[in-house]
Write a protein that holds these residues in place. Structure first.
Motif, PDB file in Angstrom:
ATOM      1  N   LEU A 173      -2.019  -2.330  -7.517  1.00 27.20           N
ATOM      2  CA  LEU A 173      -3.114  -2.068  -6.585  1.00 27.20           C
ATOM      3  C   LEU A 173      -3.565  -0.611  -6.669  1.00 27.20           C
ATOM      4  N   LEU A 174      -2.606   0.299  -6.727  1.00 26.82           N
ATOM      5  CA  LEU A 174      -2.948   1.715  -6.794  1.00 26.82           C
ATOM      6  C   LEU A 174      -3.659   2.041  -8.097  1.00 26.82           C
ATOM      7  N   ASP A 175      -3.211   1.445  -9.196  1.00 28.10           N
ATOM      8  CA  ASP A 175      -3.865   1.678 -10.484  1.00 28.10           C
ATOM      9  C   ASP A 175      -5.300   1.160 -10.486  1.00 28.10           C
ATOM     10  N   ALA A 176      -5.556   0.145  -9.669  1.00 28.15           N
ATOM     11  CA  ALA A 176      -6.912  -0.408  -9.567  1.00 28.15           C
ATOM     12  C   ALA A 176      -7.782   0.377  -8.595  1.00 28.15           C
ATOM     13  N   GLY A 177      -7.232   1.447  -8.008  1.00 30.51           N
ATOM     14  CA  GLY A 177      -8.011   2.301  -7.115  1.00 30.51           C
ATOM     15  C   GLY A 177      -8.077   1.829  -5.687  1.00 30.51           C
ATOM     16  N   VAL A 178      -7.197   0.911  -5.295  1.00 24.90           N
ATOM     17  CA  VAL A 178      -7.193   0.421  -3.918  1.00 24.90           C
ATOM     18  C   VAL A 178      -6.630   1.501  -2.997  1.00 24.90           C
ATOM     19  N   ALA A 179      -7.318   1.756  -1.896  1.00 21.26           N
ATOM     20  CA  ALA A 179      -6.923   2.810  -0.956  1.00 21.26           C
ATOM     21  C   ALA A 179      -6.026   2.242   0.133  1.00 21.26           C
ATOM     22  N   PRO A 180      -4.750   2.651   0.175  1.00 29.00           N
ATOM     23  CA  PRO A 180      -3.882   2.229   1.273  1.00 29.00           C
ATOM     24  C   PRO A 180      -4.466   2.678   2.614  1.00 29.00           C
ATOM     25  N   TRP A 181      -4.119   1.921   3.652  1.00 34.88           N
ATOM     26  CA  TRP A 181      -4.443   2.248   5.046  1.00 34.88           C
ATOM     27  C   TRP A 181      -5.892   1.950   5.407  1.00 34.88           C
ATOM     28  N   SER A 182      -6.838   2.318   4.544  1.00 38.86           N
ATOM     29  CA  SER A 182      -8.239   2.086   4.879  1.00 38.86           C
ATOM     30  C   SER A 182      -8.731   0.766   4.289  1.00 38.86           C
ATOM     31  N   GLU A 183      -8.639   0.610   2.956  1.00 38.27           N
ATOM     32  CA  GLU A 183      -9.049  -0.661   2.361  1.00 38.27           C
ATOM     33  C   GLU A 183      -8.040  -1.764   2.642  1.00 38.27           C
ATOM     34  N   VAL A 184      -6.770  -1.403   2.715  1.00 41.56           N
ATOM     35  CA  VAL A 184      -5.720  -2.370   3.028  1.00 41.56           C
ATOM     36  C   VAL A 184      -5.006  -1.876   4.286  1.00 41.56           C
ATOM     37  N   PRO A 185      -5.498  -2.267   5.446  1.00 39.67           N
ATOM     38  CA  PRO A 185      -4.989  -1.707   6.694  1.00 39.67           C
ATOM     39  C   PRO A 185      -3.484  -1.909   6.879  1.00 39.67           C
ATOM     40  N   ILE A 186      -2.859  -0.903   7.474  1.00 42.28           N
ATOM     41  CA  ILE A 186      -1.444  -0.889   7.856  1.00 42.28           C
ATOM     42  C   ILE A 186      -0.530  -0.577   6.667  1.00 42.28           C
ATOM     43  N   TRP A 187      -0.954  -0.881   5.453  1.00 44.82           N
ATOM     44  CA  TRP A 187      -0.118  -0.763   4.259  1.00 44.82           C
ATOM     45  C   TRP A 187      -0.019   0.669   3.764  1.00 44.82           C
ATOM     46  N   LEU A 188       1.194   1.181   3.684  1.00 38.19           N
ATOM     47  CA  LEU A 188       1.494   2.472   3.059  1.00 38.19           C
ATOM     48  C   LEU A 188       2.621   2.225   2.060  1.00 38.19           C
ATOM     49  N   PRO A 189       2.313   2.166   0.773  1.00 41.48           N
ATOM     50  CA  PRO A 189       3.310   1.750  -0.216  1.00 41.48           C
ATOM     51  C   PRO A 189       4.397   2.803  -0.426  1.00 41.48           C
ATOM     52  N   PRO A 190       5.519   2.399  -1.017  1.00 38.63           N
ATOM     53  CA  PRO A 190       6.576   3.346  -1.341  1.00 38.63           C
ATOM     54  C   PRO A 190       6.038   4.494  -2.184  1.00 38.63           C
ATOM     55  N   GLY A 191       6.464   5.720  -1.849  1.00 37.69           N
ATOM     56  CA  GLY A 191       6.048   6.881  -2.607  1.00 37.69           C
ATOM     57  C   GLY A 191       4.741   7.503  -2.167  1.00 37.69           C
ATOM     58  N   HIS A 192       4.007   6.854  -1.265  1.00 35.58           N
ATOM     59  CA  HIS A 192       2.735   7.407  -0.803  1.00 35.58           C
ATOM     60  C   HIS A 192       2.984   8.661   0.033  1.00 35.58           C
ATOM     61  N   GLU A 193       2.049   9.619   0.002  1.00 36.79           N
ATOM     62  CA  GLU A 193       2.250  10.878   0.723  1.00 36.79           C
ATOM     63  C   GLU A 193       2.356  10.689   2.240  1.00 36.79           C
ATOM     64  N   TYR A 194       1.812   9.599   2.762  1.00 34.54           N
ATOM     65  CA  TYR A 194       1.909   9.335   4.192  1.00 34.54           C
ATOM     66  C   TYR A 194       2.938   8.249   4.526  1.00 34.54           C
ATOM     67  N   ARG A 195       3.763   7.920   3.571  1.00 33.21           N
ATOM     68  CA  ARG A 195       4.781   6.896   3.821  1.00 33.21           C
ATOM     69  C   ARG A 195       5.706   7.293   4.973  1.00 33.21           C
ATOM     70  N   TRP A 196       5.850   8.596   5.212  1.00 32.27           N
ATOM     71  CA  TRP A 196       6.707   9.059   6.313  1.00 32.27           C
ATOM     72  C   TRP A 196       6.272   8.475   7.657  1.00 32.27           C
ATOM     73  N   MET A 197       5.000   8.097   7.784  1.00 29.21           N
ATOM     74  CA  MET A 197       4.505   7.539   9.043  1.00 29.21           C
ATOM     75  C   MET A 197       5.178   6.210   9.391  1.00 29.21           C
ATOM     76  N   GLN A 198       5.811   5.573   8.393  1.00 33.54           N
ATOM     77  CA  GLN A 198       6.535   4.333   8.617  1.00 33.54           C
ATOM     78  C   GLN A 198       8.055   4.566   8.599  1.00 33.54           C
TER      79      GLN A 198
END
Length: 341
Positions: A246-271
Motif C-alpha cells: 500500500l505504501l509503495d502504491a502511494g496510499v496515505a495512512p490515516w487520511s486515505e485509510v482512516p485509523i490505519w498507521l502501519p508498522p514503522g510509520h513516523e506516527y505509529r507511536w500514536m497507537q
C-alpha cells in the motif's frame, strides 16, 4: 454535583454533557450558541471567549467540576481560567497527545518531552495551541487541573468521520480494501468512556497530565473491520493487502485509510502510548463491537457526519471509490476473506 462544560456542542463536549445529565448533575454549558440548544435541563450560557466581553456570562456561579475542550489561542484559555479561578473545584482540560515533541518514542509516558508553547500566545499550530492552553490553565489553577491527553477518539457523534467512513464503505458491500496486517494493534478511546473518566477524575481531584486512551491492542484492525461488517450486515469481503504494498502504491495512512498507521510509520507511536496512569485511575474501555455497532446506529439515525463545531471544515477522509477499485485490481491477491460475523 455542579458541572460547567466549556464548549459542549462538539464530539467530546456533547458526550460529556450527556454523561453529566445521566448522573443527575446540575449541568451548564458555555458556548456561542450556534450549534443548537443543549439537552433538556441543561443551562446554556452564551458567550465567546475570543471577544473582549465574551466571558460575561461566566461572571457569576460556582461549579464543582469544569470540563474544557478548548483548542484555540492559549491566551483565551488563560482568560477563562482567571475568570473562574475562585469559583471552581476541579478543572479538567481535554488536551491531546499531539503536545509531545517529535520524534515521539513508542510507549511515551506523561513525562515525555513536550513542544515549546507560550501560555499567552494568540495563535499557533494545533500542538502549540494545546500545550499553550495546558500551561495557561495550570498557571492559574495549579494542581486543581487535570490535563487529559486524549488520543484517537471514536464512537457515536464523531465529527471527523474516520469510523463513519469505514462503516459507510463496508455497508456498500463487495470487496473492501483492508490495510494489513489484520492483527495490527489499535489504540483509541470510545468517547463515552472518555466522558466517564473525565467526570470521575473531576470528582476525585485527579491532577497533572494523564494519557487518556485505551490500552494498545484493545482491538486490532481486523477486529474493527469485522465488527463493521457485523454491524452493517453487509455482504462485504475484506481484501487484506500488506502495508508495504500500500505504501509503495502511494496510499496515505490515516487520511486515505482512516485509523490505519502501519508498522514503522513516523506516527505509529500514536497507537503505542503508555496508559498505565489512566487505567490505574479507573479508565475502562468497552468492547470494540459495541463502539462500532453504536456508531453505526447513530450514523443511520443522523444520516451524515456532522460539521465540526467551531472549527474549519476538514478535508474528506477515506479512499475515493475509483482509487480503491484500482488499488484492489492492482494489489489484491488470493481469495477474498469474508469477515466473521
Amino acid at each position: 454535583m455542579r458541572m460547567l462544560m466549556l464548549g459542549g456542542s462538539g464530539f467530546v463536549g456533547r458526550a460529556t454533557v450527556a454523561e453529566g445529565v445521566r448522573r443527575g448533575w446540575t449541568v451548564a454549558v458555555f458556548n456561542r450558541g450556534r450549534h443548537g440548544a443543549p439537552p433538556d435541563g441543561v443551562r446554556q450560557l452564551v458567550g465567546d471567549r475570543t471577544t473582549s466581553d465574551g466571558l460575561a456570562a461566566l461572571a457569576d456561579g460556582e461549579w464543582d467540576v469544569v470540563v474544557d475542550t478548548w483548542d484555540g489561542a492559549p491566551r483565551d484559555a488563560l482568560a477563562g481560567a482567571r475568570m473562574l479561578a475562585g469559583r471552581v473545584g476541579h478543572y479538567v482540560y481535554v488536551s491531546s497527545g499531539s503536545v509531545y515533541a517529535p520524534p515521539v518514542p513508542a510507549g511515551v509516558t506523561e513525562d515525555g518531552a513536550v513542544v515549546d508553547a507560550d501560555p499567552a500566545a494568540a495563535d499557533g499550530d494545533y500542538p502549540t495551541l494545546k500545550r499553550g492552553s495546558e500551561r495557561a490553565v495550570q498557571a492559574v489553577l495549579g494542581d486543581r487541573v487535570l490535563l487529559a491527553r486524549a488520543g484517537l477518539i471514536l464512537g457515536p457523534g464523531e465529527d471527523i468521520g474516520r469510523l463513519p467512513w469505514w462503516l459507510t464503505r463496508i455497508a456498500r458491500g463487495g470487496d473492501v480494501l483492508a490495510p494489513g496486517p489484520a492483527d495490527l494493534p489499535l489504540q483509541y478511546v470510545d468517547v463515552r468512556d472518555l466522558a466517564v473518566f473525565l467526570l470521575d477524575a473531576g470528582v476525585s481531584g485527579l491532577g497533572g497530565a494523564v494519557n487518556v486512551i485505551g490500552r494498545p491492542g484493545h482491538a486490532t484492525m481486523g477486529d474493527l473491520l469485522a465488527a463493521a461488517v457485523a454491524a452493517t450486515g453487509a455482504d462485504a469481503s475484506l481484501r487484506w493487502i500488506a502495508p508495504d504494498r500500500l505504501l509503495d502504491a502511494g496510499v496515505a495512512p490515516w487520511s486515505e485509510v482512516p485509523i490505519w498507521l502501519p508498522p514503522g510509520h513516523e506516527y505509529r507511536w500514536m497507537q503505542q502510548v503508555d496508559v498505565a496512569r489512566a487505567h490505574a485511575a479507573g479508565l475502562v474501555g468497552r468492547p470494540v463491537a459495541d463502539t462500532v455497532a453504536d456508531t453505526w446506529e447513530w450514523l443511520r439515525r443522523v444520516g451524515t457526519v456532522p460539521g465540526r463545531a467551531g472549527r474549519p471544515a476538514r478535508e474528506p477522509v477515506g479512499l475515493d471509490p475509483a482509487r480503491e477499485a484500482a488499488l484492489l485490481a492492482e494489489l489484491a491477491t488470493g481469495d477474498p476473506v469474508p469477515a466473521a460475523r
